[in-house]
Design a protein around this motif. Structure first.
Motif, PDB file in Angstrom:
ATOM      1  N   ASP A 139     -18.363  -9.767  -6.593  1.00  0.00           N
ATOM      2  CA  ASP A 139     -18.971  -8.443  -6.406  1.00  0.00           C
ATOM      3  C   ASP A 139     -19.449  -7.912  -7.751  1.00  0.00           C
ATOM      4  O   ASP A 139     -19.062  -8.403  -8.810  1.00  0.00           O
ATOM      5  N   THR A 140     -20.259  -6.867  -7.689  1.00  0.00           N
ATOM      6  CA  THR A 140     -20.663  -6.213  -8.934  1.00  0.00           C
ATOM      7  C   THR A 140     -19.443  -5.552  -9.552  1.00  0.00           C
ATOM      8  O   THR A 140     -18.472  -5.223  -8.848  1.00  0.00           O
ATOM      9  N   ASN A 141     -19.472  -5.363 -10.852  1.00  0.00           N
ATOM     10  CA  ASN A 141     -18.348  -4.717 -11.533  1.00  0.00           C
ATOM     11  C   ASN A 141     -18.091  -3.323 -10.986  1.00  0.00           C
ATOM     12  O   ASN A 141     -16.944  -2.917 -10.828  1.00  0.00           O
ATOM     13  N   LYS A 142     -19.161  -2.591 -10.699  1.00  0.00           N
ATOM     14  CA  LYS A 142     -19.001  -1.231 -10.187  1.00  0.00           C
ATOM     15  C   LYS A 142     -18.296  -1.237  -8.840  1.00  0.00           C
ATOM     16  O   LYS A 142     -17.308  -0.523  -8.637  1.00  0.00           O
ATOM     17  N   HIS A 143     -18.801  -2.057  -7.900  1.00  0.00           N
ATOM     18  CA  HIS A 143     -18.204  -2.074  -6.563  1.00  0.00           C
ATOM     19  C   HIS A 143     -16.780  -2.606  -6.586  1.00  0.00           C
ATOM     20  O   HIS A 143     -15.889  -2.051  -5.935  1.00  0.00           O
ATOM     21  N   SER A 144     -16.542  -3.682  -7.322  1.00  0.00           N
ATOM     22  CA  SER A 144     -15.180  -4.234  -7.362  1.00  0.00           C
ATOM     23  C   SER A 144     -14.216  -3.237  -7.996  1.00  0.00           C
ATOM     24  O   SER A 144     -13.070  -3.112  -7.557  1.00  0.00           O
ATOM     25  N   GLY A 145     -14.669  -2.510  -8.997  1.00  0.00           N
ATOM     26  CA  GLY A 145     -13.821  -1.473  -9.605  1.00  0.00           C
ATOM     27  C   GLY A 145     -13.495  -0.364  -8.625  1.00  0.00           C
ATOM     28  O   GLY A 145     -12.368   0.122  -8.565  1.00  0.00           O
ATOM     29  N   GLN A 156      -5.093  -6.983 -12.309  1.00  0.00           N
ATOM     30  CA  GLN A 156      -5.394  -8.275 -11.678  1.00  0.00           C
ATOM     31  C   GLN A 156      -6.044  -8.117 -10.310  1.00  0.00           C
ATOM     32  O   GLN A 156      -6.212  -9.106  -9.596  1.00  0.00           O
ATOM     33  N   GLY A 157      -6.377  -6.887  -9.944  1.00  0.00           N
ATOM     34  CA  GLY A 157      -6.896  -6.609  -8.606  1.00  0.00           C
ATOM     35  C   GLY A 157      -8.160  -7.357  -8.249  1.00  0.00           C
ATOM     36  O   GLY A 157      -8.300  -7.848  -7.127  1.00  0.00           O
ATOM     37  N   ARG A 158      -9.081  -7.459  -9.198  1.00  0.00           N
ATOM     38  CA  ARG A 158     -10.344  -8.153  -8.898  1.00  0.00           C
ATOM     39  C   ARG A 158     -10.094  -9.593  -8.470  1.00  0.00           C
ATOM     40  O   ARG A 158     -10.665 -10.063  -7.493  1.00  0.00           O
ATOM     41  N   SER A 159      -9.241 -10.288  -9.194  1.00  0.00           N
ATOM     42  CA  SER A 159      -8.986 -11.688  -8.836  1.00  0.00           C
ATOM     43  C   SER A 159      -8.090 -11.792  -7.604  1.00  0.00           C
ATOM     44  O   SER A 159      -8.329 -12.635  -6.735  1.00  0.00           O
ATOM     45  N   LEU A 160      -7.064 -10.946  -7.496  1.00  0.00           N
ATOM     46  CA  LEU A 160      -6.157 -11.015  -6.348  1.00  0.00           C
ATOM     47  C   LEU A 160      -6.860 -10.657  -5.044  1.00  0.00           C
ATOM     48  O   LEU A 160      -6.524 -11.196  -3.984  1.00  0.00           O
ATOM     49  N   TYR A 167     -16.755  12.254  -1.760  1.00  0.00           N
ATOM     50  CA  TYR A 167     -16.002  13.379  -2.320  1.00  0.00           C
ATOM     51  C   TYR A 167     -14.695  12.955  -2.961  1.00  0.00           C
ATOM     52  O   TYR A 167     -14.197  13.613  -3.868  1.00  0.00           O
ATOM     53  N   ALA A 168     -14.118  11.864  -2.477  1.00  0.00           N
ATOM     54  CA  ALA A 168     -12.810  11.419  -2.971  1.00  0.00           C
ATOM     55  C   ALA A 168     -12.918  10.242  -3.928  1.00  0.00           C
ATOM     56  O   ALA A 168     -11.907   9.698  -4.349  1.00  0.00           O
ATOM     57  N   SER A 169     -14.128   9.819  -4.238  1.00  0.00           N
ATOM     58  CA  SER A 169     -14.366   8.656  -5.114  1.00  0.00           C
ATOM     59  C   SER A 169     -13.674   7.400  -4.583  1.00  0.00           C
ATOM     60  O   SER A 169     -13.037   6.660  -5.327  1.00  0.00           O
ATOM     61  N   THR A 170     -13.802   7.194  -3.279  1.00  0.00           N
ATOM     62  CA  THR A 170     -13.243   5.998  -2.658  1.00  0.00           C
ATOM     63  C   THR A 170     -14.368   5.231  -1.963  1.00  0.00           C
ATOM     64  O   THR A 170     -15.460   5.760  -1.758  1.00  0.00           O
ATOM     65  N   VAL A 171     -14.085   3.988  -1.624  1.00  0.00           N
ATOM     66  CA  VAL A 171     -15.004   3.184  -0.825  1.00  0.00           C
ATOM     67  C   VAL A 171     -14.252   2.689   0.401  1.00  0.00           C
ATOM     68  O   VAL A 171     -13.023   2.645   0.412  1.00  0.00           O
ATOM     69  N   ARG A 172     -15.003   2.329   1.417  1.00  0.00           N
ATOM     70  CA  ARG A 172     -14.353   1.811   2.623  1.00  0.00           C
ATOM     71  C   ARG A 172     -13.669   0.486   2.310  1.00  0.00           C
ATOM     72  O   ARG A 172     -14.210  -0.342   1.588  1.00  0.00           O
ATOM     73  N   LEU A 173     -12.502   0.323   2.881  1.00  0.00           N
ATOM     74  CA  LEU A 173     -11.764  -0.933   2.735  1.00  0.00           C
ATOM     75  C   LEU A 173     -11.930  -1.751   4.009  1.00  0.00           C
ATOM     76  O   LEU A 173     -12.016  -1.191   5.109  1.00  0.00           O
ATOM     77  N   ASN A 174     -11.949  -3.068   3.869  1.00  0.00           N
ATOM     78  CA  ASN A 174     -12.004  -3.908   5.061  1.00  0.00           C
ATOM     79  C   ASN A 174     -10.594  -4.067   5.626  1.00  0.00           C
ATOM     80  O   ASN A 174      -9.610  -3.591   5.046  1.00  0.00           O
ATOM     81  N   TRP A 175     -10.493  -4.748   6.765  1.00  0.00           N
ATOM     82  CA  TRP A 175      -9.194  -4.858   7.445  1.00  0.00           C
ATOM     83  C   TRP A 175      -8.161  -5.591   6.602  1.00  0.00           C
ATOM     84  O   TRP A 175      -6.986  -5.224   6.607  1.00  0.00           O
ATOM     85  N   SER A 176      -8.574  -6.610   5.888  1.00  0.00           N
ATOM     86  CA  SER A 176      -7.591  -7.350   5.081  1.00  0.00           C
ATOM     87  C   SER A 176      -7.089  -6.475   3.926  1.00  0.00           C
ATOM     88  O   SER A 176      -5.907  -6.538   3.572  1.00  0.00           O
TER      89      SER A 176
END
Length: 140
Positions: free
Chosen positions: A25-31, A15-19, A92-101
């Motif tokens: 967002d694009t499916n790739k970025h939201s994933g 449920q992460g995309r909706s929560l 390298y870690a297959s992560t993306v930057r997270l925002n403050w929230s």
């Protein structure tokens, strides 16, 4: 604690995309954001739970914490590495930057382990284990 962590991580997974309000967002970025949130929340749960593990029989898990330099160093290095991995090592870690929230949500998810640990300590536990008592009954 394991039930809590697995539940939260499964909710994020499915449920992460909706929560997290990522439907636009694009499916790739939201994933990628959801997977990074799962990773970040899991690590932060482990960090917060480390405090509970220090004093499993006490309510005040912070007593004497400043005297335990090794523990504080390990927690500090773990937090620092987590921030570096999320913010700078995404390739390298297959992560993306997270925002403050998103960081705040991850921290709150980890923080909830403290009140849950207090609730767990309120559950009465018998002095002898069930299987030990049964073996003693069989010996008689």
């Amino acid at each position: 604690m394991a039930v809590y962590q697995v539940s939260v991580l499964l909710v994020l997974k499915f449920q992460g995309r909706s929560l997290l309000n990522l439907e636009h967002d694009t499916n790739k970025h939201s994933g990628q954001v959801v997977h990074t949130m799962i990773f970040n929340s899991f690590i932060l749960c482990q960090i917060f739970d480390a405090f509970n593990a220090r004093k499993p029989d006490e309510f005040n898990v912070f007593r004497g914490i400043t005297k335990n330099h090794c523990f504080m160093g390990i927690v500090g290095v773990t937090v620092l590495l987590q921030v570096v991995i999320i913010n700078f090592l995404g390739k390298y870690a297959s992560t993306v930057r997270l925002n403050w929230s998103q960081w705040l949500i991850s921290v709150v998810i980890g923080f909830i382990s403290w009140p849950l640990a207090v609730l767990g300590k309120l559950i009465p536990v018998p002095k002898t284990h069930f299987w030990v008592a049964r073996v003693e009954d069989l010996e008689q």
